[in-house]
Design a protein around this motif. Structure first.
Motif, PDB file in Angstrom:
ATOM      1  N   ASN A 182       8.595  50.607 -65.522  1.00  0.00           N
ATOM      2  CA  ASN A 182       9.383  49.454 -65.952  1.00  0.00           C
ATOM      3  C   ASN A 182       9.740  48.575 -64.760  1.00  0.00           C
ATOM      4  O   ASN A 182      10.124  49.074 -63.710  1.00  0.00           O
ATOM      5  N   GLN A 183       9.610  47.278 -64.974  1.00  0.00           N
ATOM      6  CA  GLN A 183      10.019  46.348 -63.933  1.00  0.00           C
ATOM      7  C   GLN A 183      11.538  46.356 -63.845  1.00  0.00           C
ATOM      8  O   GLN A 183      12.232  46.367 -64.860  1.00  0.00           O
ATOM      9  N   ASN A 241      14.508  44.336 -63.084  1.00  0.00           N
ATOM     10  CA  ASN A 241      14.931  42.947 -62.923  1.00  0.00           C
ATOM     11  C   ASN A 241      16.324  42.816 -62.337  1.00  0.00           C
ATOM     12  O   ASN A 241      16.784  41.710 -62.089  1.00  0.00           O
ATOM     13  N   ASN A 291       9.150  39.925 -59.153  1.00  0.00           N
ATOM     14  CA  ASN A 291       8.255  40.804 -59.907  1.00  0.00           C
ATOM     15  C   ASN A 291       7.560  41.850 -59.044  1.00  0.00           C
ATOM     16  O   ASN A 291       6.398  42.170 -59.254  1.00  0.00           O
ATOM     17  N   CYS A 292       8.284  42.395 -58.061  1.00  0.00           N
ATOM     18  CA  CYS A 292       7.722  43.401 -57.159  1.00  0.00           C
ATOM     19  C   CYS A 292       8.469  44.723 -57.199  1.00  0.00           C
ATOM     20  O   CYS A 292       8.039  45.684 -56.575  1.00  0.00           O
ATOM     21  N   PHE A 351       9.956  47.960 -59.226  1.00  0.00           N
ATOM     22  CA  PHE A 351       9.787  48.744 -60.442  1.00  0.00           C
ATOM     23  C   PHE A 351      10.631  49.998 -60.323  1.00  0.00           C
ATOM     24  O   PHE A 351      10.987  50.427 -59.235  1.00  0.00           O
ATOM     25  N   LYS A 380      -1.446  46.709 -60.796  1.00  0.00           N
ATOM     26  CA  LYS A 380      -0.643  45.813 -61.615  1.00  0.00           C
ATOM     27  C   LYS A 380      -1.577  45.068 -62.565  1.00  0.00           C
ATOM     28  O   LYS A 380      -2.549  44.453 -62.132  1.00  0.00           O
ATOM     29  N   TYR A 396       2.502  44.494 -65.567  1.00  0.00           N
ATOM     30  CA  TYR A 396       2.914  45.893 -65.700  1.00  0.00           C
ATOM     31  C   TYR A 396       2.321  46.696 -64.558  1.00  0.00           C
ATOM     32  O   TYR A 396       1.168  46.508 -64.184  1.00  0.00           O
TER      33      TYR A 396
END
Length: 164
Positions: free
Chosen positions: A37-38, A40, A53-54, A56, A108, A112
């Motif tokens: 899961n990312q 955020n 977006n790096c 997780f 990636k 995902y």
């Protein structure tokens, strides 16, 4: 009947192409890869430059019996001058490590992050026997995580994670 055969052939060729392009995605169907899961809630800065977006999160090992609290930093796409493209921050043991396996263990796809079963293992950067013996100067202070990783030119890359 011809349409069914044609559709079957298209599906087979698509799976072969997907395996050739992103092999870790096919492994997901066999249970040897999972999707992370990312995260955020964290902002990533490398040498005072922000990236999105790096980050997780991994909370479960593949054997399902062990729980852990890892942040995985996927730095492969950032064009940083470091040989460490996947960084693991173990929040439970307060250690920073790197993934040392095949480049195909992490990939990636459409935002995902796929992680193979071998990708769940890491080596601490500070380990003198197996790792580079690099002092990360890890600091966990409230909503901030601050540490360094080595770069290719014997410099340090400053990594900062700030919780939103």
């Amino acid at each position: 009947m011809k349409k069914v055969i044609f559709l079957f052939i298209i599906i087979i060729f698509s799976l072969i192409a997907l395996y050739w392009y992103k092999p870790v995605t096919i492994d997901y169907f066999f249970g040897i890869t999972r999707i992370l899961n990312q995260e955020n809630n964290y902002e990533l800065e490398v040498n005072n430059k922000k990236y999105k977006n790096c980050v997780f999160k991994s909370t479960e090992s593949f054997d399902k019996k062990r729980k852990h609290n890892f942040l995985i930093l996927y730095l492969r796409d950032l064009n940083l001058k470091s040989k460490f493209e996947i960084i693991v921050v173990n929040l439970d043991e307060k250690v920073v490590g790197y993934f040392c396996g095949s480049v195909n263990c992490y990939d990636k796809v459409f935002g995902y992050l796929f992680q193979s079963d071998m990708g769940s293992f890491y080596i601490p950067l500070e380990d003198n026997a197996k790792g580079p013996g690099f002092d990360t100067k890890l600091k966990l202070e409230g909503k901030k995580i601050d540490f360094y990783i080595p770069s290719e030119r014997n410099e340090r890359l400053h990594i900062q994670l700030s919780k939103k």
